[in-house]
Structure formats: C-alpha cells, structure tokens
Design a protein around this motif. Structure first.
Motif, PDB file in Angstrom:
ATOM      1  N   ASP A   1       0.834  -1.200   0.000  1.00  0.00           N
ATOM      2  CA  ASP A   1       0.000   0.000   0.000  1.00  0.00           C
ATOM      3  C   ASP A   1       0.872   1.255   0.000  1.00  0.00           C
ATOM      4  OD1 ASP A   1       0.890   0.473   2.638  1.00  0.00           O
ATOM      5  OD2 ASP A   1      -0.764  -0.689   3.462  1.00  0.00           O
ATOM      6  N   GLU A   2       0.243   2.385  -0.163  1.00  0.00           N
ATOM      7  CA  GLU A   2       0.963   3.650  -0.308  1.00  0.00           C
ATOM      8  C   GLU A   2       1.796   3.983   0.927  1.00  0.00           C
ATOM      9  OE1 GLU A   2       2.139   7.181  -2.317  1.00  0.00           O
ATOM     10  OE2 GLU A   2       1.261   5.279  -2.945  1.00  0.00           O
ATOM     11  N   LEU A   3       1.254   3.723   2.107  1.00  0.00           N
ATOM     12  CA  LEU A   3       1.979   4.033   3.338  1.00  0.00           C
ATOM     13  C   LEU A   3       3.265   3.223   3.440  1.00  0.00           C
ATOM     14  CD1 LEU A   3       2.174   5.468   6.041  1.00  0.00           C
ATOM     15  CD2 LEU A   3       0.752   3.653   7.046  1.00  0.00           C
ATOM     16  N   GLU A   4       3.163   1.920   3.149  1.00  0.00           N
ATOM     17  CA  GLU A   4       4.349   1.064   3.218  1.00  0.00           C
ATOM     18  C   GLU A   4       5.370   1.462   2.171  1.00  0.00           C
ATOM     19  OE1 GLU A   4       7.044  -1.822   4.301  1.00  0.00           O
ATOM     20  OE2 GLU A   4       5.277  -1.042   5.352  1.00  0.00           O
ATOM     21  N   ARG A   5       4.882   1.820   0.980  1.00  0.00           N
ATOM     22  CA  ARG A   5       5.801   2.247  -0.078  1.00  0.00           C
ATOM     23  C   ARG A   5       6.555   3.504   0.329  1.00  0.00           C
ATOM     24  NH1 ARG A   5       6.416   5.635  -3.959  1.00  0.00           N
ATOM     25  NH2 ARG A   5       4.456   6.726  -3.544  1.00  0.00           N
ATOM     26  N   LEU A   6       5.844   4.452   0.964  1.00  0.00           N
ATOM     27  CA  LEU A   6       6.475   5.692   1.414  1.00  0.00           C
ATOM     28  C   LEU A   6       7.490   5.418   2.529  1.00  0.00           C
ATOM     29  CD1 LEU A   6       3.410   8.120   1.442  1.00  0.00           C
ATOM     30  CD2 LEU A   6       5.354   8.141  -0.143  1.00  0.00           C
ATOM     31  N   LYS A   7       7.167   4.474   3.402  1.00  0.00           N
ATOM     32  CA  LYS A   7       8.096   4.102   4.477  1.00  0.00           C
ATOM     33  C   LYS A   7       9.392   3.556   3.885  1.00  0.00           C
ATOM     34  CE  LYS A   7       4.814   3.028   8.187  1.00  0.00           C
ATOM     35  NZ  LYS A   7       4.265   1.942   9.059  1.00  0.00           N
ATOM     36  N   ARG A   8       9.251   2.687   2.880  1.00  0.00           N
ATOM     37  CA  ARG A   8      10.434   2.104   2.245  1.00  0.00           C
ATOM     38  C   ARG A   8      11.267   3.173   1.552  1.00  0.00           C
ATOM     39  NH1 ARG A   8       8.517  -3.546  -0.714  1.00  0.00           N
ATOM     40  NH2 ARG A   8       7.643  -4.578   1.131  1.00  0.00           N
ATOM     41  N   GLU A   9      10.590   4.078   0.844  1.00  0.00           N
ATOM     42  CA  GLU A   9      11.301   5.139   0.134  1.00  0.00           C
ATOM     43  C   GLU A   9      12.022   6.054   1.117  1.00  0.00           C
ATOM     44  OE1 GLU A   9      12.797   7.272  -3.018  1.00  0.00           O
ATOM     45  OE2 GLU A   9      11.773   5.332  -2.957  1.00  0.00           O
ATOM     46  N   ASN A  10      11.377   6.343   2.239  1.00  0.00           N
ATOM     47  CA  ASN A  10      11.984   7.177   3.267  1.00  0.00           C
ATOM     48  C   ASN A  10      13.236   6.516   3.837  1.00  0.00           C
ATOM     49  OD1 ASN A  10      11.956   9.463   5.232  1.00  0.00           O
ATOM     50  ND2 ASN A  10      11.564   7.828   6.700  1.00  0.00           N
ATOM     51  N   LEU A  11      13.155   5.200   4.060  1.00  0.00           N
ATOM     52  CA  LEU A  11      14.305   4.464   4.582  1.00  0.00           C
ATOM     53  C   LEU A  11      15.456   4.467   3.585  1.00  0.00           C
ATOM     54  CD1 LEU A  11      15.529   2.693   6.777  1.00  0.00           C
ATOM     55  CD2 LEU A  11      14.440   0.710   5.707  1.00  0.00           C
ATOM     56  N   ARG A  12      15.139   4.272   2.290  1.00  0.00           N
ATOM     57  CA  ARG A  12      16.183   4.279   1.272  1.00  0.00           C
ATOM     58  C   ARG A  12      16.866   5.638   1.193  1.00  0.00           C
ATOM     59  NH1 ARG A  12      12.678   0.559  -1.668  1.00  0.00           N
ATOM     60  NH2 ARG A  12      11.493   2.293  -2.535  1.00  0.00           N
ATOM     61  N   LEU A  13      16.082   6.712   1.257  1.00  0.00           N
ATOM     62  CA  LEU A  13      16.651   8.060   1.198  1.00  0.00           C
ATOM     63  C   LEU A  13      17.520   8.333   2.422  1.00  0.00           C
ATOM     64  CD1 LEU A  13      13.548  10.067  -0.083  1.00  0.00           C
ATOM     65  CD2 LEU A  13      15.651   9.561  -1.349  1.00  0.00           C
ATOM     66  N   LYS A  14      17.072   7.842   3.569  1.00  0.00           N
ATOM     67  CA  LYS A  14      17.845   8.032   4.791  1.00  0.00           C
ATOM     68  C   LYS A  14      19.199   7.346   4.682  1.00  0.00           C
ATOM     69  CE  LYS A  14      17.651   7.342   9.806  1.00  0.00           C
ATOM     70  NZ  LYS A  14      16.859   6.795  10.945  1.00  0.00           N
ATOM     71  N   ARG A  15      19.203   6.121   4.149  1.00  0.00           N
ATOM     72  CA  ARG A  15      20.461   5.385   3.978  1.00  0.00           C
ATOM     73  C   ARG A  15      21.391   6.126   3.021  1.00  0.00           C
ATOM     74  NH1 ARG A  15      20.283   2.222   8.251  1.00  0.00           N
ATOM     75  NH2 ARG A  15      18.446   0.906   8.292  1.00  0.00           N
ATOM     76  N   GLN A  16      20.829   6.639   1.935  1.00  0.00           N
ATOM     77  CA  GLN A  16      21.646   7.355   0.955  1.00  0.00           C
ATOM     78  C   GLN A  16      22.270   8.599   1.555  1.00  0.00           C
ATOM     79  OE1 GLN A  16      19.043   8.053  -2.382  1.00  0.00           O
ATOM     80  NE2 GLN A  16      18.853   5.885  -2.884  1.00  0.00           N
ATOM     81  N   LEU A  17      21.489   9.325   2.363  1.00  0.00           N
ATOM     82  CA  LEU A  17      22.006  10.540   3.002  1.00  0.00           C
ATOM     83  C   LEU A  17      23.105  10.209   3.995  1.00  0.00           C
ATOM     84  CD1 LEU A  17      18.682  12.517   3.634  1.00  0.00           C
ATOM     85  CD2 LEU A  17      20.508  13.106   2.029  1.00  0.00           C
ATOM     86  N   GLU A  18      22.926   9.115   4.747  1.00  0.00           N
ATOM     87  CA  GLU A  18      23.940   8.703   5.713  1.00  0.00           C
ATOM     88  C   GLU A  18      25.248   8.371   5.010  1.00  0.00           C
ATOM     89  OE1 GLU A  18      22.120   5.478   7.774  1.00  0.00           O
ATOM     90  OE2 GLU A  18      21.130   6.770   9.231  1.00  0.00           O
ATOM     91  N   GLU A  19      25.151   7.662   3.872  1.00  0.00           N
ATOM     92  CA  GLU A  19      26.354   7.299   3.126  1.00  0.00           C
ATOM     93  C   GLU A  19      27.033   8.537   2.558  1.00  0.00           C
ATOM     94  OE1 GLU A  19      25.591   4.346   0.214  1.00  0.00           O
ATOM     95  OE2 GLU A  19      25.066   2.790   1.668  1.00  0.00           O
ATOM     96  N   LYS A  20      26.219   9.513   2.073  1.00  0.00           N
ATOM     97  CA  LYS A  20      26.796  10.754   1.548  1.00  0.00           C
ATOM     98  C   LYS A  20      27.505  11.527   2.645  1.00  0.00           C
ATOM     99  CE  LYS A  20      23.586  11.485  -2.310  1.00  0.00           C
ATOM    100  NZ  LYS A  20      22.524  12.362  -2.868  1.00  0.00           N
ATOM    101  N   ASP A  21      26.901  11.564   3.838  1.00  0.00           N
ATOM    102  CA  ASP A  21      27.525  12.259   4.969  1.00  0.00           C
ATOM    103  C   ASP A  21      28.856  11.614   5.328  1.00  0.00           C
ATOM    104  OD1 ASP A  21      25.454  14.048   5.153  1.00  0.00           O
ATOM    105  OD2 ASP A  21      24.384  12.946   6.734  1.00  0.00           O
ATOM    106  N   MET A  22      28.902  10.264   5.267  1.00  0.00           N
ATOM    107  CA  MET A  22      30.137   9.549   5.580  1.00  0.00           C
ATOM    108  C   MET A  22      31.228   9.898   4.576  1.00  0.00           C
ATOM    109  SD  MET A  22      28.629   5.788   6.618  1.00  0.00           S
ATOM    110  CE  MET A  22      30.258   5.063   6.654  1.00  0.00           C
ATOM    111  N   VAL A  23      30.841   9.985   3.309  1.00  0.00           N
ATOM    112  CA  VAL A  23      31.809  10.328   2.263  1.00  0.00           C
ATOM    113  C   VAL A  23      32.336  11.739   2.470  1.00  0.00           C
ATOM    114  CG1 VAL A  23      32.107  10.732  -0.203  1.00  0.00           C
ATOM    115  CG2 VAL A  23      30.838   8.739   0.570  1.00  0.00           C
ATOM    116  N   VAL A  24      31.428  12.677   2.787  1.00  0.00           N
ATOM    117  CA  VAL A  24      31.831  14.072   3.002  1.00  0.00           C
ATOM    118  C   VAL A  24      32.804  14.178   4.167  1.00  0.00           C
ATOM    119  CG1 VAL A  24      31.013  16.352   3.718  1.00  0.00           C
ATOM    120  CG2 VAL A  24      29.746  15.060   2.006  1.00  0.00           C
ATOM    121  N   GLU A  25      32.490  13.494   5.266  1.00  0.00           N
ATOM    122  CA  GLU A  25      33.365  13.539   6.431  1.00  0.00           C
ATOM    123  C   GLU A  25      34.730  12.935   6.118  1.00  0.00           C
ATOM    124  OE1 GLU A  25      32.944  14.985   9.411  1.00  0.00           O
ATOM    125  OE2 GLU A  25      31.157  15.831   8.486  1.00  0.00           O
TER     126      GLU A  25
END
Length: 225
Positions: free
Chosen positions: A190-214
């Motif tokens: 459903d839409e809620l679960e899809r949004l949860k998954r997308e949010n988690l994927r974006l969070k992981r990507q941001l964390e990895e980008k922050d690690m690279v920047v540091e």
C-alpha cells in the motif's frame, strides 16, 4: 580487505602524539575524530611494533588453524583480554579474534586462512539467526561494505552477505527476517508502506553521503599537515 581511511603514517603519528604526552586518549580522539577504543588499540600496537603494526593487514596475512587456536586459548585461559592478545600477536582487529572465539566455543573448525582463497563461491550456506545476520550486516557496513572479508570472518558466503546488506538497505531489520516466499515489491504494497520504504532508502543514501563528506574532510585535513 578494504583499505582503511587512516594511513599507517597517520595512525603512527597519532599514536606518537599520545606517547609524547600531547594529550590523553579523550583529547586526541576528539582532536582527530576517531574512537577512543580505536586509539587505544593503535597505541598498544605501536608501542610494540612501531609503524609496521599498521602496514600488515588481514588481506596479506595468513593465519593457520594452530595460530588461531593458540590465540583463542590465550584469551579463554586468562592469559590476556581480547585486546591484549590482539596486540601481543599483531592480529588485524579485535573482531577477527572474536570471530575465532565464537567458532571455537560452538565447536566449529578453525581453518587455515589463505588470503588467496576466494569466498565468492561458498562451499555451503550455513543457517544463521536473525541476530547473527544483524551483526554481520553491521560489521560489513562499518568496514566499507567489504563483503569478502565479512564473509570470511563469519563463515558465510559472499552472496549471503551481499544479499543481507541490500535487504537491510531497502527494508531495515525486517528485511533480514528469514521469511518463506517472495518479498513483496514496492508495487505490491500500500501507499503508506511504499512511502516508508522510500523514506528508509533516502535516509540510507544521506547517511552514506555524509560519511563520504566527512571522509573527504579528514583526507584534506591530513594532506594539509
């Protein structure tokens, strides 16, 4: 084994600063943004082996089954702590020794380690618990997605590690559950679960980008020294 973001020269320099009395562990750890425990291990090894301790890594070191057993028994008999034995025998990391102890305690064979041996095709896939998979994924993520080393340390296949990390990146700890059947795709939830998954994927990507920047910041700081 993946390359450490810290060069042997850097680790030797930081260790020498501590030995020279520049500051205590907490001060130097904060100064260079490294873990206090990590710094203590560096200093302990540097005292005995000098910069050579930071040149030899798991990737080019061979550990025989007899050597592994000796180190495990040294810890279990009280000869020293895990950190003490890691330093005494110049083992690449405390995680490596801990993995040997785990295998020994459950009567699993401590095999010779040949750095030329590949783990991309495992002899057999052993069963793992959800707790083990979480630990394996955590180790792999903390060590720059080094699937090969992680597979060797935890006695699982390269493909297993790769699969668990990808599932964790997509669905978090839920993705590590050993479920029967096929996992639903984004289009099947459903839409809620899809949004949860997308949010988690974006969070992981941001964390990895922050690690690279540091990491890039640290490299530039080191180059200016």
């Amino acid at each position: 084994m993946s390359k450490s973001p810290y060069t042997p020269e850097f680790r030797a320099k930081v260790s020498q600063e501590y030995l020279d009395g520049v500051g205590y562990y907490g001060y130097i750890s904060a100064k260079y943004d490294i873990g206090k425990k990590t710094l203590q291990q560096w200093v302990a090894k540097y005292r005995i082996y000098g910069i050579v301790a930071f040149v030899h890594k798991l990737g080019n070191a061979s550990y025989s089954s007899d050597f592994k057993t000796m180190c495990v028994k040294a810890v279990l008999s009280g000869e020293g702590s895990v950190d003490d034995i890691v330093v005494k025998y110049n083992i690449s990391s405390r995680q490596v020794l801990r993995s040997w102890i785990k295998r020994y305690n459950v009567n699993r064979e401590l095999k010779d380690y040949d750095p030329k041996r590949e783990v991309y095709m495992a002899e057999a896939r052993r069963k793992t618990t959800i707790e083990e998979r979480k630990e394996i994924v955590e180790y792999c993520l903390k060590h720059n997605h080094d699937y090969k080393e992680t597979a060797h340390i935890y006695d699982v296949s390269y493909s297993q590690v790769y699969s668990w990390v990808k599932k964790y990146d997509t669905n978090g700890e839920e993705g590590l559950s050993d479920k029967r059947g096929r996992h639903k795709t984004d289009d099947e939830v459903d839409e809620l679960e899809r949004l949860k998954r997308e949010n988690l994927r974006l969070k992981r990507q941001l964390e990895e980008k922050d690690m690279v920047v540091e990491l890039l910041k640290k490299v530039k700081e080191f180059e200016r020294m």
